[in-house]
Enzyme design. Structure first.
Site, PDB file in Angstrom:
ATOM      1  N   ARG A  77       0.833  -1.197   0.000  1.00  0.00           N
ATOM      2  CA  ARG A  77       0.000   0.000   0.000  1.00  0.00           C
ATOM      3  C   ARG A  77       0.868   1.247   0.000  1.00  0.00           C
ATOM      4  O   ARG A  77       1.777   1.396   0.815  1.00  0.00           O
ATOM      5  CB  ARG A  77      -0.935   0.030   1.205  1.00  0.00           C
ATOM      6  CG  ARG A  77      -1.836   1.270   1.191  1.00  0.00           C
ATOM      7  CD  ARG A  77      -2.989   1.182   2.154  1.00  0.00           C
ATOM      8  NE  ARG A  77      -2.591   1.278   3.549  1.00  0.00           N
ATOM      9  CZ  ARG A  77      -3.451   1.424   4.553  1.00  0.00           C
ATOM     10  NH1 ARG A  77      -4.755   1.461   4.302  1.00  0.00           N
ATOM     11  NH2 ARG A  77      -3.028   1.487   5.804  1.00  0.00           N
ATOM     12  N   GLU A 156     -12.776   4.265   1.017  1.00  0.00           N
ATOM     13  CA  GLU A 156     -12.765   4.426   2.470  1.00  0.00           C
ATOM     14  C   GLU A 156     -13.323   5.760   2.949  1.00  0.00           C
ATOM     15  O   GLU A 156     -12.985   6.222   4.046  1.00  0.00           O
ATOM     16  CB  GLU A 156     -11.351   4.209   3.014  1.00  0.00           C
ATOM     17  CG  GLU A 156     -10.252   4.952   2.297  1.00  0.00           C
ATOM     18  CD  GLU A 156      -8.855   4.564   2.780  1.00  0.00           C
ATOM     19  OE1 GLU A 156      -8.723   4.057   3.894  1.00  0.00           O
ATOM     20  OE2 GLU A 156      -7.900   4.791   2.005  1.00  0.00           O
ATOM     21  N   ASP A 182     -11.450   4.218   8.157  1.00  0.00           N
ATOM     22  CA  ASP A 182     -11.594   5.579   7.641  1.00  0.00           C
ATOM     23  C   ASP A 182     -13.017   5.840   7.174  1.00  0.00           C
ATOM     24  O   ASP A 182     -13.511   6.974   7.266  1.00  0.00           O
ATOM     25  CB  ASP A 182     -10.599   5.820   6.510  1.00  0.00           C
ATOM     26  CG  ASP A 182      -9.218   6.199   7.018  1.00  0.00           C
ATOM     27  OD1 ASP A 182      -9.112   7.183   7.761  1.00  0.00           O
ATOM     28  OD2 ASP A 182      -8.246   5.501   6.693  1.00  0.00           O
TER      29      ASP A 182
END
Length: 271
Positions: A77, A156, A182
């Protein structure tokens, strides 16, 4: 004569809608030894995190090298959807990218362009200098690069949920990954990933992706929640993290072997 190298199979080859869900965990310590231990766990995939962890380009490179010795898919990521960073991650040999905070189809398309060479994208050409091509030991790397890369984008925020169909349908996006933490914060439920409205939003994303035939994943550390999303049909899921496992297991050891203190004793010990 130099060795000719074939690239590893990309994660998208494993993400077949309707197939068995691929189960993975986070690698956040930045330590290659810990990552190697996790790589040998028997799980399907490992997310090396560059957003909320200590990882750098150098530490990610070493972790990719140690994970390569095991039958597990390493996904990395990024900290941000940035063309330059994507180029650097790809050049050091990341084949499976997760791009965070993608709220619109336009942002998804920008990530797609960043992973593709011209004329289909804007990725800078430096294959002769890069581990990605094994320094040009992968035959015709420039022509084959697209087949080696899996691009996953992270949904998110409430805005991303509203745009999830357009994001998932963006040409070149190989899958979406829903981040409930999130998302909960974006919806006004900070720290409440299990809130019914958050769960409903996650399940909406799963349904939309399945209708489009696009692989969909989610993060879920609580087993009951993970089982719920697996039953809903996710194609890939993260169910734990190296740092969380170590934290909880070390706390359990302390609780098992040390006398439990009172609040008053804890207060005195803090001085």
């Amino acid at each position: 004569m130099p060795f000719r190298v074939d690239p590893a199979t990309s994660f998208k080859a494993d993400l077949v809608p309707g197939g068995r869900a691929r189960v993975g965990m986070w690698a956040c310590t930045g330590n290659p030894l810990v990552t190697e231990i996790c790589a040998g766990s028997g799980l399907d995939w490992l997310l090396i995190d560059g957003e909320h962890s200590i990882n750098s380009l150098e530490s990610i490179s070493v972790q990719l090298q140690v994970a390569a010795g095991y039958p597990i898919q390493p996904v990395v990521r990024l900290p941000i959807n940035d063309t330059v960073l994507i180029k650097q991650y790809l050049d050091l040999g990341v084949q499976n990218l997760l791009v965070p905070m993608v709220d619109t189809a336009e942002q998804a398309a920008a990530a797609v362009a960043a992973v593709r060479y011209p004329p289909h994208g804007v990725r800078g050409v430096g294959s002769a200098l890069a581990r990605a091509s094994r320094w040009n030991r992968i035959e015709n790397y420039l022509g084959r690069a697209d087949e080696t890369v899996t691009l996953l984008v992270q949904v998110e925020t409430a805005q991303a949920v509203a745009n999830v169909a357009e994001i998932a349908a963006t040409d070149g996006v190989d899958g979406i990954f829903v981040g409930p933490s999130d998302l909960a914060a974006s919806m006004g439920y900070l720290g409440q990933q299990e809130h019914p409205e958050v769960v409903a939003a996650v399940e909406q994303c799963i349904r939309t992706a399945k209708e489009l035939g696009v692989p969909v994943g989610v993060n879920a550390f609580a087993e009951a929640t993970a089982r719920r999303y697996l039953d809903a049909g996710v194609d890939f899921i993260l169910v734990g993290a190296d740092v969380a496992l170590l934290a909880r297991a070390s706390e359990a050891l302390a609780a098992r072997y040390l006398p439990q203190t009172t609040d008053a004793e804890d207060e005195r010990a803090s001085y």
